[in-house]
Scaffold this motif. Structure first.
Motif, mmCIF file in Angstrom:
data_model
loop_
_atom_site.group_PDB
_atom_site.id
_atom_site.type_symbol
_atom_site.label_atom_id
_atom_site.label_comp_id
_atom_site.label_asym_id
_atom_site.label_seq_id
_atom_site.Cartn_x
_atom_site.Cartn_y
_atom_site.Cartn_z
ATOM 1 N N GLN A 45 0.812 -1.225 0.000
ATOM 2 C CA GLN A 45 0.000 0.000 0.000
ATOM 3 C C GLN A 45 0.838 1.264 0.000
ATOM 4 N N SER A 46 2.117 1.153 0.349
ATOM 5 C CA SER A 46 2.930 2.356 0.423
ATOM 6 C C SER A 46 4.401 1.975 0.273
ATOM 7 N N ARG A 47 5.235 2.995 0.174
ATOM 8 C CA ARG A 47 6.677 2.771 0.114
ATOM 9 C C ARG A 47 7.325 3.494 1.282
ATOM 10 N N SER A 48 8.385 2.913 1.811
ATOM 11 C CA SER A 48 8.979 3.511 3.001
ATOM 12 C C SER A 48 9.741 4.788 2.649
ATOM 13 N N PHE A 49 10.031 5.547 3.676
ATOM 14 C CA PHE A 49 10.542 6.908 3.557
ATOM 15 C C PHE A 49 11.939 6.955 2.950
ATOM 16 N N LYS A 50 12.857 6.146 3.460
ATOM 17 C CA LYS A 50 14.251 6.301 3.067
ATOM 18 C C LYS A 50 14.640 5.325 1.962
ATOM 19 N N TYR A 51 14.323 4.054 2.164
ATOM 20 C CA TYR A 51 14.779 3.030 1.210
ATOM 21 C C TYR A 51 13.695 2.621 0.213
ATOM 22 N N HIS A 52 12.527 3.256 0.288
ATOM 23 C CA HIS A 52 11.436 2.944 -0.648
ATOM 24 C C HIS A 52 11.069 1.465 -0.600
ATOM 25 N N ARG A 53 11.091 0.884 0.565
ATOM 26 C CA ARG A 53 10.744 -0.536 0.685
ATOM 27 C C ARG A 53 9.233 -0.710 0.607
ATOM 28 N N PRO A 54 8.782 -1.822 0.045
ATOM 29 C CA PRO A 54 7.332 -2.052 -0.016
ATOM 30 C C PRO A 54 6.761 -2.220 1.387
ATOM 31 N N ARG A 55 5.628 -1.592 1.627
ATOM 32 C CA ARG A 55 5.036 -1.668 2.966
ATOM 33 C C ARG A 55 3.538 -1.896 2.876
ATOM 34 N N GLY A 56 3.034 -2.578 3.882
ATOM 35 C CA GLY A 56 1.599 -2.783 4.033
ATOM 36 C C GLY A 56 1.221 -2.528 5.472
ATOM 37 N N PRO A 57 -0.050 -2.712 5.801
ATOM 38 C CA PRO A 57 -0.506 -2.409 7.155
ATOM 39 C C PRO A 57 0.288 -3.167 8.217
ATOM 40 N N LEU A 58 0.553 -2.475 9.335
ATOM 41 C CA LEU A 58 1.242 -3.090 10.468
ATOM 42 C C LEU A 58 0.279 -3.227 11.654
ATOM 43 N N SER A 59 -0.364 -2.131 12.018
ATOM 44 C CA SER A 59 -1.280 -2.156 13.178
ATOM 45 C C SER A 59 -2.739 -2.191 12.740
ATOM 46 N N LEU A 60 -2.992 -1.761 11.532
ATOM 47 C CA LEU A 60 -4.344 -1.597 10.986
ATOM 48 C C LEU A 60 -5.238 -0.766 11.913
ATOM 49 N N SER A 61 -4.621 0.133 12.647
ATOM 50 C CA SER A 61 -5.422 0.988 13.524
ATOM 51 C C SER A 61 -4.889 2.418 13.528
ATOM 52 N N GLY A 62 -4.151 2.752 12.474
ATOM 53 C CA GLY A 62 -3.692 4.139 12.370
ATOM 54 C C GLY A 62 -2.537 4.471 13.284
ATOM 55 N N GLN A 63 -1.859 3.458 13.808
ATOM 56 C CA GLN A 63 -0.772 3.737 14.751
ATOM 57 C C GLN A 63 0.611 3.554 14.116
ATOM 58 N N ASP A 64 0.658 3.402 12.782
ATOM 59 C CA ASP A 64 1.947 3.284 12.111
ATOM 60 C C ASP A 64 1.879 4.075 10.815
ATOM 61 N N ALA A 65 3.029 4.187 10.145
ATOM 62 C CA ALA A 65 3.090 5.006 8.926
ATOM 63 C C ALA A 65 3.141 4.144 7.675
ATOM 64 N N ASN A 66 2.824 2.855 7.805
ATOM 65 C CA ASN A 66 2.965 1.952 6.663
ATOM 66 C C ASN A 66 1.838 2.047 5.649
ATOM 67 N N THR A 67 0.788 2.782 5.982
ATOM 68 C CA THR A 67 -0.314 2.887 5.021
ATOM 69 C C THR A 67 -0.523 4.319 4.566
ATOM 70 N N LEU A 68 0.539 5.117 4.585
ATOM 71 C CA LEU A 68 0.373 6.496 4.119
ATOM 72 C C LEU A 68 0.141 6.505 2.611
ATOM 73 N N VAL A 69 -0.948 7.100 2.200
ATOM 74 C CA VAL A 69 -1.271 7.171 0.776
ATOM 75 C C VAL A 69 -1.604 8.611 0.396
ATOM 76 N N GLN A 70 -1.652 8.792 -0.896
ATOM 77 C CA GLN A 70 -2.081 10.076 -1.447
ATOM 78 C C GLN A 70 -3.559 9.950 -1.779
ATOM 79 N N LEU A 71 -4.401 10.779 -1.147
ATOM 80 C CA LEU A 71 -5.836 10.707 -1.373
ATOM 81 C C LEU A 71 -6.240 11.962 -2.138
ATOM 82 N N GLY A 72 -6.359 11.818 -3.470
ATOM 83 C CA GLY A 72 -6.649 12.996 -4.277
ATOM 84 C C GLY A 72 -5.591 14.053 -4.013
ATOM 85 N N PRO A 73 -6.018 15.260 -3.614
ATOM 86 C CA PRO A 73 -5.041 16.334 -3.408
ATOM 87 C C PRO A 73 -4.323 16.229 -2.072
ATOM 88 N N GLU A 74 -4.728 15.289 -1.220
ATOM 89 C CA GLU A 74 -4.206 15.265 0.148
ATOM 90 C C GLU A 74 -3.137 14.194 0.313
#
Lengths: 963, 99
Positions: A45-74
């Motif tokens: 669902q996302s790529r990591s900040f420094k090494y661009h590693r593939p990432r998916g949900p970790l906590s599935l409760s909004g407590q990690d940065a692994n699901t940061l996406v671009q939502l339209g303009p946001e």
């Protein structure tokens, strides 16, 4: 999907269409973006900040940065907190090309050439190299795309009040809310998730299963309780003094004021640090349980559980019961605490492997999802043996224990101390009125958690004065934390901090570089600086730094968790601007006359009448009109204070520098106020209306300070005087110019306005145009003039009457900028413009207004001391010939190479056809005829001549009625 | 946001109040030394611990005194100034100037 998903949050079966990375997907009502993607098998669902590693949900409760996406303009939207909606369009972020084929993912291979602190150290020298590289690096390291044209949309704020705020609607929070509300307190229950129950909604609290559901059914009573208001999907983002809580729900910011706070904010499940522990498909046990219970998603086909506690063993049971094939439970411990678990695992044919850990994981396929895990025996803390076994899996659930959600408690003053016997942090010492309950308080069994919630509520009730028994503190024997769940690997990539791609050695190396303090480790390595703010990295970092520096974990601690707890948008804090200006009763007359309004103190005033591009012309022609005919200015913004009582004159004696005892009724006196430092802080005109009655004007922006000084001093002196700030109660105008007495006569007045009947500096009361008025003969602008004060409600009528009566004499309104020019010509200073925070009367040529012989005034002693000292500087009047540049206010006065002062007021005087001004200069130059050197805006020196004041009307004849 | 309990208006947000400095005694401006006066003006005690402070409830224009612990920010009590300023203060006339 072959079978319809059933989950607590799934509210329907009508497909919701959306796109991710341009590909069409279908989810269900109640899904989040992340859960809908997972249901479609989209783990990447996302790529990591420094090494661009593939990432998916970790906590599935909004407590990690692994699901940061671009939502339209946001940008930087958490997919696991974003409700799915029809037509939603999102994409991953932080990649070159596409999420699946990120051209920059090779950055990971260069990782060993980019050690911790790489950017700081590599680009430090030579000078300028950073400027060249910064753009390239920022592009690689940036997150998301910002649309600077985007409008934030509607956001608002609301105040809420309650007796007890309960943060967290898990079992502890629910029990606390019920206990408090049942006793009669009003309760606000704040829950970050969209449902109540917390872990009761998805976690298996007993081996058999079912206990949690029964308990939750009981606690659901909060939903109908008349004294409990529940906010779900609402984040309490801070704890501020005296229980002031910012709570964000959607586009609304609630400002909550509670009398007591129960923090039942829970605990954050912690990951295990091993090689490639960040692959998509590696999740916290709680995330897998959430997928099943909340969204009805089967998280994998072949699961492996990496356990550090009994909770994770029970997660394995839940997975197996849901039809997932669980290959094994790899337990880092030697055995489970609850022996019944072994039986339950074997009943489900789940292999139990104690004393082992997952040492490394391998991903495969287009999403890089986990496909294999290598397990090894643990031989010592952090060390593994050589016998390896590889197990195929597409899901790895891990738990090394819990970290109490320490952010809000620490904002409330709590301290963290590490307890070796439970291998975890404990919170204590929070502010009075803040009560911790549940897992944030290291209580873990469901029954104990409920009891702890009730205990916390009872303590809050007792503090509010309820007659309740507060139970003893609740204890819990569970030990859910494994003490060293970190296994270094020769190839690294054992991530401590997923947000910032920090590996084990990055943290250790930071300490070797000499950064031993946890705060310095954070700043050097950036650990905990990412969007999840150390939720998963704080505990392992504390352990690592403690070990590397030979200190205890308590001594090492964690970094400060400042508000906000979760990211908040500028729009939540911005919103409507509440910056009201006061307007005089004549305000709309000014607008009708084309005034250019400017803020002055709290007020809006006309600067001049006309367009800003014609400002100088407007001001000069208004000024000439006052000098030659008659003008009218609204001075209603002046401060006005009324004093009544036998000690009215005495109070003035003590606050102002002049003496007021001998003032005649019907006269006025210029008054300056000094503070205890002897500094001039305000000036005005005092009018004596009667033996015990004074009316004093103050500067527009100074009246608040004057009134406060009067009332504060008199709270100590206990003089018999009533002090009233009547600034808004009176409107006032200054009718000025040689024709002003004719206008006043034409408007109609019963006051004798003949030269003898109403002399300069006299005060009179009477009717003006049928309105009861207070009149003063003052000369601020240097012409014959009448300051007329009337009750505010008659301000507009007075203005209209004078404009009408003045029409025959060509009357024109003038603004405050014009008044500033006129008073400068007359040499009157403006406190705050021509004076500063150190100006005493002697420097300002105001010794004449100081009575040094009276018993006391506030600045008297300081003024006396300074009068003895040699003054270093003086406010002088200067002029430059017509045609020279008009130096701007603020330009410096030079004495050789030294700065000796600055210009405070300066303007071209059309009346005198000269440039005139006031400036601070060294006392050596105070004599008229001296030359002072001004550094012009262009840098070249301007030589000005010091002159005697006033510039205009040295004969003082203009203030009288002209023959 | 902190709460302050105004003796006149009850507990209110601290944003409604203005600080008015420490409560302290003015030395006799006619008899004290320059140094004593300068220390009074420029060096308020400002020590850690409980201090009596002037506070103004701005909307009502009411001055009162708060005893506050500056280390913990705990307000111990608030009261009307008449509790300690019980009588009218007067200043003696200056001695005839020596000049």
């Amino acid at each position: 999907m072959s079978k319809q998903r059933q989950g607590l949050l799934i509210t329907g079966d009508a497909p919701v269409q959306f796109t991710f990375e341009g590909q069409r997907f279908s989810g269900l009502p109640g899904d989040t973006l992340a859960s809908a993607l997972l249901a479609n098998g989209q783990w990447l669902q996302s790529r990591s900040f420094k090494y661009h590693r593939p990432r998916g949900p970790l906590s599935l409760s909004g407590q990690d940065a692994n699901t940061l996406v671009q939502l339209g303009p946001e940008p930087n939207v958490l997919a696991d907190r974003t409700p799915l909606s029809e037509g939603l369009s999102a994409s991953g972020q932080n990649y070159v090309g596409s999420l699946a084929k990120d051209g920059d993912s090779r950055l990971g291979f260069f990782g060993r050439f980019m050690p911790v602190g790489f950017y700081y150290r590599a680009f430090y020298k030579p000078r300028g190299i950073w400027d060249r590289w910064e753009k390239v690096i920022r592009k690689k390291a940036g997150l998301g795309v910002l649309d600077t044209q985007r409008e934030a949309g509607y956001h608002d704020k609301q105040y809420l009040f309650c007796d007890i705020a309960v943060v967290g609607a898990g079992p502890a929070g629910l029990a606390a809310a019920l206990r408090a509300a049942d006793a009669g307190a009003s309760v606000l229950l704040i829950e970050q998730d969209p449902y109540i129950g917390g872990s009761l909604a998805w976690h298996r609290y007993d081996v058999q299963g079912g206990a949690a559901a029964a308990m939750l059914a009981d606690l659901r009573r909060v939903e109908a309780h008349p004294r409990i208001r529940t906010l779900t999907d609402a984040t309490c983002n801070a704890w501020f003094a005296d229980h002031y809580l910012p709570v964000i729900q959607g586009t609304r910011l609630y400002k909550v004021r509670a009398k007591q706070t129960v923090l039942a904010s829970g605990a954050l499940e912690q990951h295990v640090v091993f090689h490639n522990n960040d692959l998509p498909g590696i999740v916290l046990c709680s995330a897998a349980e959430r997928m099943l219970a909340l969204y009805g998603i089967t998280p994998g086909n072949k699961a492996l559980v990496l356990a550090g506690n009994d909770q994770s063993c029970r997660s394995a049971l839940t997975l197996a019961d849901a039809g997932v094939q669980v290959s094994a439970v790899v337990d880092m411990r030697a055995s489970p605490d609850d022996p019944a678990l072994l039986q339950a695992l074997s009943e489900r044919a789940i292999r139990y492997i104690p004393g082992h850990t997952v040492y490394s994981a391998r991903g495969s396929g287009s999403q890089g999802r986990i496909s294999q895990a290598e397990i090894r025996p643990i031989t010592a803390p952090g060390e593994v043996g050589n016998t390896a076994e590889t197990i195929d899996c597409d899901l790895l659930c891990m738990s090394s224990g819990y970290m109490p959600a320490w952010q809000l408690p620490c904002q409330a003053g709590a301290k963290l101390s590490y307890q070796d016997e439970v291998a975890g942090f404990r919170l204590s010492g929070q502010a009075a009125g803040v009560h911790l309950a549940g897992s944030v308080n290291n209580i873990f069994t469901a029954e104990a958690v409920v009891k702890d919630g009730e205990r916390a509520a009872a303590a809050a009730l007792a503090a509010l004065g309820y007659d309740v028994d507060v139970p003893e503190s609740v204890s819990c024997a569970l030990r859910p934390n494994y003490d060293w769940p970190m296994f270094a690997h020769p190839k690294g990539k054992e991530f401590v901090d997923f947000d910032e791609d920090l590996q084990l050695r990055d943290i250790v190396n930071a300490t070797r570089m000499g950064y031993r303090d946890i705060q310095l480790v954070k700043r050097f390595s950036t650990v905990g600086m990412g969007p999840s703010q150390g939720r998963h990295s704080a505990l392992p970092t504390a352990r690592l730094v403690a070990k590397a520096t030979g200190r205890t974990i308590s001594e090492t601690g964690v970094t400060t968790a400042r508000p906000p707890f979760a990211p908040e948008k500028v729009a939540h804090n911005a919103g409507r601007v509440l910056h009201p200006y006061r307007q005089t009763p004549m305000h709309h007359r000014h607008l009708e006359a084309g005034a250019h309004m400017v803020p002055v103190g709290d007020w809006q005033r006309p600067a001049y009448y006309g367009q800003p591009d014609q400002a100088r012309h407007c001001i000069e022609s208004e000024a000439m009109h006052v000098r030659n005919a008659v003008g009218l200015i609204d001075v209603g913004t002046l401060g006005k204070i009324e004093l009544r009582g036998p000690d009215a004159a005495e109070l003035l004696n003590r606050l102002y520098t002049a003496s007021f005892d001998n003032m005649e009724i019907g006269s006025t006196r210029y008054a300056i106020m000094t503070n205890e430092h002897g500094v001039v802080i305000d000036d005005g005109v005092a009018c004596r209306l009667g033996e015990t009655h004074f009316y004093i004007t103050a500067t527009t922006s100074g009246v608040t300070r004057v009134y406060r000084a009067m009332t504060q001093w008199n709270a100590q002196w206990r003089l018999d005087v009533d002090i009233l700030n009547v600034t808004g109660a009176f409107a006032a105008v200054n009718l000025a110019g040689p024709l002003s007495h004719k206008v006043l006569a034409a408007a109609g007045t019963d006051v004798d306005i003949s030269a003898a009947g109403f002399p300069y500096l006299a005060y009179r009361e009477g009717q003006v145009a049928g309105i009861s008025a207070r009149l003063m003969r003052v000369g601020f602008v240097g012409e014959l003039g009448y300051e007329i004060h009337v009750p505010a409600r008659y301000g507009e009528a007075l203005w209209d009457a004078l404009i009408k009566a003045g029409r025959a004499f060509g009357i024109k309104p003038f603004g405050v900028d014009t008044q500033r020019l006129l008073r400068l010509e007359k040499g009157h200073l403006i406190v705050g413009q021509d004076t500063d925070g150190m100006s005493h009367p002697g420097e300002l040529n105001l010794n004449w207004a100081v009575d040094r012989k009276k018993p006391f005034f506030v600045g008297q002693r300081s003024v006396a001391i300074m009068k003895r000292e040699q003054t270093q500087r003086h406010l002088v009047a200067f002029e430059l010939p017509a045609g020279s540049e008009t130096p701007a206010e603020g330009l410096l006065v030079l004495e050789g190479a030294e700065v000796s002062g600055k210009i405070t007021s300066c303007a071209y005087s059309p009346t005198l056809d000269k440039v005139i001004g006031l400036a601070w200069a060294s006392s050596a130059h105070k004599k008229p005829g001296s030359q002072i050197v001004i550094k012009s805006a262009g840098g070249e020196p301007l030589t000005a001549t010091v002159v005697k004041l006033p510039f205009y009307d040295k004969a003082l004849s203009r203030q009288e009625i002209q023959a | 946001m902190k709460m302050l309990c105004c003796p006149l208006n009850g507990p209110r947000n601290v944003a409604e109040f203005a600080f008015g400095g420490e409560v302290r005694e003015m030395p006799d401006p006619q008899t004290c030394s320059d140094r004593e006066w300068a220390e009074y003006v420029f060096y308020p005690p400002n020590h850690a611990g409980v201090i009596a402070e002037w506070w103004l409830h701005v909307p009502s224009g009411y001055w009162f005194i708060a005893e506050r612990n500056r280390s913990t920010d705990e307000v111990i009590r608030t009261y009307d100034p008449s509790e300690i300023y019980t009588t009218r203060v007067d200043f003696a006339a200056q001695e005839e100037s020596k000049a």
